[in-house]
Design a protein around this motif. Structure first.
Motif, mmCIF file in Angstrom:
data_model
loop_
_atom_site.group_PDB
_atom_site.id
_atom_site.type_symbol
_atom_site.label_atom_id
_atom_site.label_comp_id
_atom_site.label_asym_id
_atom_site.label_seq_id
_atom_site.Cartn_x
_atom_site.Cartn_y
_atom_site.Cartn_z
ATOM 1 N N ILE A 35 -3.161 -11.794 12.939
ATOM 2 C CA ILE A 35 -4.440 -12.268 12.470
ATOM 3 C C ILE A 35 -4.204 -13.677 11.998
ATOM 4 C CG2 ILE A 35 -6.230 -10.822 11.502
ATOM 5 C CD1 ILE A 35 -3.946 -10.294 9.303
ATOM 6 N N ASP A 76 -8.447 -7.233 10.944
ATOM 7 C CA ASP A 76 -9.018 -8.480 10.433
ATOM 8 C C ASP A 76 -9.716 -9.255 11.544
ATOM 9 O OD1 ASP A 76 -7.027 -7.941 8.072
ATOM 10 O OD2 ASP A 76 -8.288 -9.573 7.416
ATOM 11 N N CYS A 133 2.645 9.418 12.079
ATOM 12 C CA CYS A 133 1.693 9.298 10.973
ATOM 13 C C CYS A 133 0.480 8.460 11.375
ATOM 14 C CB CYS A 133 2.421 8.697 9.770
ATOM 15 S SG CYS A 133 1.418 8.555 8.294
ATOM 16 N N TYR A 162 -3.660 9.606 11.593
ATOM 17 C CA TYR A 162 -4.824 9.126 10.844
ATOM 18 C C TYR A 162 -5.747 8.263 11.685
ATOM 19 C CZ TYR A 162 -2.280 4.700 9.991
ATOM 20 O OH TYR A 162 -1.604 3.527 10.125
ATOM 21 N N TYR A 218 5.486 -13.717 8.135
ATOM 22 C CA TYR A 218 4.053 -13.445 8.105
ATOM 23 C C TYR A 218 3.519 -13.673 6.691
ATOM 24 C CZ TYR A 218 -0.394 -11.099 7.982
ATOM 25 O OH TYR A 218 -1.728 -10.837 7.798
ATOM 26 N N MET A 234 0.958 0.358 -1.642
ATOM 27 C CA MET A 234 0.132 0.039 -0.489
ATOM 28 C C MET A 234 0.205 1.240 0.422
ATOM 29 S SD MET A 234 1.360 -3.783 0.061
ATOM 30 C CE MET A 234 0.143 -4.055 1.318
ATOM 31 N N ILE A 235 1.439 1.664 0.659
ATOM 32 C CA ILE A 235 1.702 2.812 1.487
ATOM 33 C C ILE A 235 3.177 3.075 1.349
ATOM 34 C CG2 ILE A 235 0.496 3.433 3.580
ATOM 35 C CD1 ILE A 235 1.581 0.543 4.461
ATOM 36 N N HIS A 236 3.587 4.297 1.518
ATOM 37 C CA HIS A 236 5.000 4.577 1.459
ATOM 38 C C HIS A 236 5.487 5.176 2.761
ATOM 39 C CE1 HIS A 236 6.218 3.320 -2.455
ATOM 40 N NE2 HIS A 236 5.097 3.786 -2.923
ATOM 41 N N ASP A 289 -3.731 0.608 3.138
ATOM 42 C CA ASP A 289 -3.612 -0.002 4.471
ATOM 43 C C ASP A 289 -4.076 0.883 5.592
ATOM 44 O OD1 ASP A 289 -2.502 -2.023 3.206
ATOM 45 O OD2 ASP A 289 -0.714 -2.170 4.439
ATOM 46 N N GLY A 290 -4.891 1.897 5.300
ATOM 47 C CA GLY A 290 -5.282 2.830 6.347
ATOM 48 C C GLY A 290 -4.148 3.781 6.684
ATOM 49 N N ASP A 291 -2.984 3.561 6.115
ATOM 50 C CA ASP A 291 -1.857 4.428 6.433
ATOM 51 C C ASP A 291 -1.883 5.700 5.578
ATOM 52 O OD1 ASP A 291 -0.689 1.798 7.662
ATOM 53 O OD2 ASP A 291 0.636 3.379 8.315
ATOM 54 N N THR A 292 -2.809 6.602 5.929
ATOM 55 C CA THR A 292 -2.937 7.870 5.224
ATOM 56 C C THR A 292 -1.755 8.758 5.584
ATOM 57 O OG1 THR A 292 -5.300 7.642 5.560
ATOM 58 C CG2 THR A 292 -4.512 9.770 4.789
ATOM 59 N N SER A 293 -1.024 9.167 4.594
ATOM 60 C CA SER A 293 0.206 9.914 4.828
ATOM 61 C C SER A 293 -0.039 11.308 5.374
ATOM 62 C CB SER A 293 0.977 9.995 3.519
ATOM 63 O OG SER A 293 1.640 11.202 3.378
ATOM 64 N N SER A 333 -7.214 -5.707 3.192
ATOM 65 C CA SER A 333 -6.918 -6.802 4.124
ATOM 66 C C SER A 333 -5.555 -7.433 3.845
ATOM 67 C CB SER A 333 -8.012 -7.869 4.016
ATOM 68 O OG SER A 333 -7.520 -9.103 4.505
ATOM 69 N N ASN A 334 -4.696 -7.470 4.847
ATOM 70 C CA ASN A 334 -3.391 -8.131 4.706
ATOM 71 C C ASN A 334 -3.562 -9.594 4.332
ATOM 72 O OD1 ASN A 334 -1.859 -5.936 5.290
ATOM 73 N ND2 ASN A 334 -1.219 -6.607 7.315
#
Lengths: 406, 406
Positions: free
Chosen positions: A183, A225, A323, A327, A397, B182-184, B223-227, B304-305
């Motif tokens: 992005i 994004d 994963c 999702y 990044y 954020m996410i693991h 981050d949308g990264d649902t575990s 958003s990153n």
């Protein structure tokens, strides 16, 4: 189809292009380009789905509503002309009008694109003289200079030209693009301009572009994004002289196939040139229940920060891939999934029927250390497939996006 | 409502808890905990929406289908027992059965949770003796040891205890949680366990938890990264002795309010403790058209990153905020948006009616350099509001997630 390595926009009969430095960028790099078609060209375009749309997009939507053909595109880099209010819209119209006046065209024959910082007024005191200078230089311009002038944080210019034969007539398709690898922040924009001398109806050019975008630019990782300025414009001037393509026949198929190649090549260049990227990741997803499931699943994997970070570290972390599939919202059976990593160094299988299987960590690292890795996912659950492209998530990044830039 | 700073799970009448090291983690840190209720407790739970669900979740869904009450929860960290096939499911059942046998309970009275690496078989040779040891230590256990035993990459244990009065009886609500800042990654999981001595019906506990989760854990950036392993479990043992809460009356409201506070406090701790995070970001979004629009917009900004990277660099990049609002899918009018940054250092406005306005870069930097920043967004387009929490995206995030860990 032939790939023409040394050709560019200006090798497409009837088209001219030039890129110059007008003063928007402080570092002296090229920041303005004009693409010109000697004949009115059939035009098709795709714009960002972001509801915050930059001024140039509003101008283009208006022009394309009024007119089926377009004869020029003016593009600047270094300023996005987004979130700039009424003044921004006025400036975008002014850019198209100035270009039209210089080239003796009606104003609605000129499209406008901008990329760069959001929320800063366009420096019209350099843009207007710049447009005039560029228009006067068009006859001596080059496609390479145009490709360079639309760059922002891109590390290399992106262009591709191919040739096909339709009814024994040579048809060229040539495109330039700029990134958005993952992005582009302030510089948040993906732009692509594709020109061709094909003779094709507006309806079919529009259909071809729409389908092609969904299998190319829309399948590269942009972290969700979606920029305020994204656009793809295709112009076809018909000068190849073959009979008009106005049905979905074999000539259309040939044209569409070449257009797909051009767009996918540019899309992959954008992915590979992602901010801070060290490798190109290609996700090949097979045997999904529907085309939508295939695309959703492939894009979810390529967009995951966890997957991206793992690839930066050459970590064979298939759990993150499972994963992100899970999702994605795509429909599939977790206990059927097979996952492989693949490239010139070989192929390894990591997951069989949704469960991890033993693999050589050494072999995995050898594959992952390359600058291209193909993640092959077999859902074994249907007939559809999709491909998505992205890059890894690196320190750079964060470095690039964590500091203020002008 | 009183916040009880030094209290923990074991201060809720009728509950006991203990955390120990059984050998899953190589570094000797605690990795197993058991939470026990002397009386069967009314149970409510929320599980990940990821269709790839870890084995413990499948066990719990089964147990909660059979039984309204639960008397124990066994949790391990260091191994997620996800993507582990039939053996993984058997292992999860074995964990619940062993706990049940040690505590003289029917097996379906025990829930199981796991967090840690995906795709690696659970080391049952240490887990089973560990469960037996933990159960024997329960009378001497502490809530603090339990909070510690569920940690993975968390940098601090997360717990909170509050007290309210219902019908003149003291009611305690105490919770522990682990991140997902954020996410693991491998350790991809957010877990929270909330216990209370409140006397409340299954239906209302379920409703209270569901509503509360949607305003707390579901509003932190992941981050949308649902575990594959996310879960929240609430147990209410009724021992406070007040009349049963079985209608949406003022007692329910009081309980729900305290439960919200507990869950939001834990959620904020998780956000603040995001991998590599240097600051807590709170998005307060006002005047959206619907509750859904409010939540979608707030979550889009916090996820958003680009926004996260900008905050790491203390860059007042409001363009990225406008951009992330625009692609969120929420409905609003871009030309009405106002944006402010706010914290103890002051307040500055950056955007008015969708357009950037002049502001002091110096003042902005002073605000952004703090470890807490509130982004206030006023859509001026309706009556609904939402709050979301997240953290910045730092070099350390990439470092943590780019290397292989066990």
């Amino acid at each position: 189809m032939k790939i023409l390595q040394d050709k560019s926009l200006t090798d497409v009969p009837g088209f001219q292009a030039v890129g110059i430095h007008c003063g928007i960028k402080k570092n002296g790099n090229k920041d303005l380009c004009v693409i010109y078609s000697q004949k009115p060209a059939v035009a098709a375009a795709a714009f960002t789905t972001n509801i915050v749309k930059a001024a140039p997009l509003l101008v283009n939507m208006k022009h394309l509503e009024i007119s089926d053909t377009i004869q020029a595109i003016v593009v600047n880099s270094g300023n996005a002309n987004a979130c700039t209010g009424a003044q921004g819209l006025e400036d975008a119209y002014k850019m198209s009008e100035t270009t039209a006046a210089c080239l003796n065209l009606p104003p609605n024959q000129v499209l406008v694109a901008s990329t760069g910082i959001i929320g800063v007024p366009m420096p019209m005191h350099v843009v207007i003289p710049g447009i005039k200078a560029a228009c006067s230089l068009i006859p001596d311009g080059s496609g390479a200079s145009a490709a360079e002038a639309i760059m922002t944080t891109d590390s290399f210019p992106k262009q591709i030209t191919v040739e096909i034969m339709i009814d024994d007539k040579p048809v060229f398709i040539s495109g330039i693009a700029k990134g958005s690898g993952m992005i582009h922040p302030n510089m948040a924009t993906m732009l692509a301009f594709i020109i061709t001398n094909a003779n094709i109806s507006k309806a079919l050019l529009t259909k071809a572009l729409k389908d092609s975008v969904s299998n190319s630019y829309n399948m590269i990782s942009v972290d969700g994004d979606t920029s305020t300025n994204d656009m793809v414009i295709t112009l076809a001037n018909g000068m190849a002289g073959h009979p008009l393509i106005d049905a979905m026949d074999k000539d259309y198929a040939k044209f569409k196939n070449a257009l797909d190649f051009v767009n996918q090549t540019l899309a992959k260049m954008i992915a590979k040139d992602g901010e801070g990227a060290t490798k190109l990741i290609e996700v090949s997803l097979y045997h999904a229940k529907t085309e939508k499931d295939a695309k959703i699943c492939a894009k979810s994997v390529i967009s995951s920060n966890l997957v991206k970070s793992a690839f930066f570290g050459s970590d064979a972390n298939w759990g993150r891939i499972m994963c992100s599939l899970g999702y994605s919202g795509g429909d599939f059976s977790p206990d059927k999934v097979d996952i492989f990593f693949k490239n010139a160094k070989g192929t390894i299988q990591l997951v069989k029927d949704g469960t991890g299987i033993p693999f050589s960590e050494e072999k995995a690292k050898e594959i992952l250390d390359q600058d291209y890795v193909n993640i092959v996912i077999d859902l074994k659950d249907g007939e559809y497939e999709a491909t998505a492209w992205g890059c890894d998530l690196s320190y750079d990044y964060v470095k690039i996006n964590g500091s203020y830039r002008t």
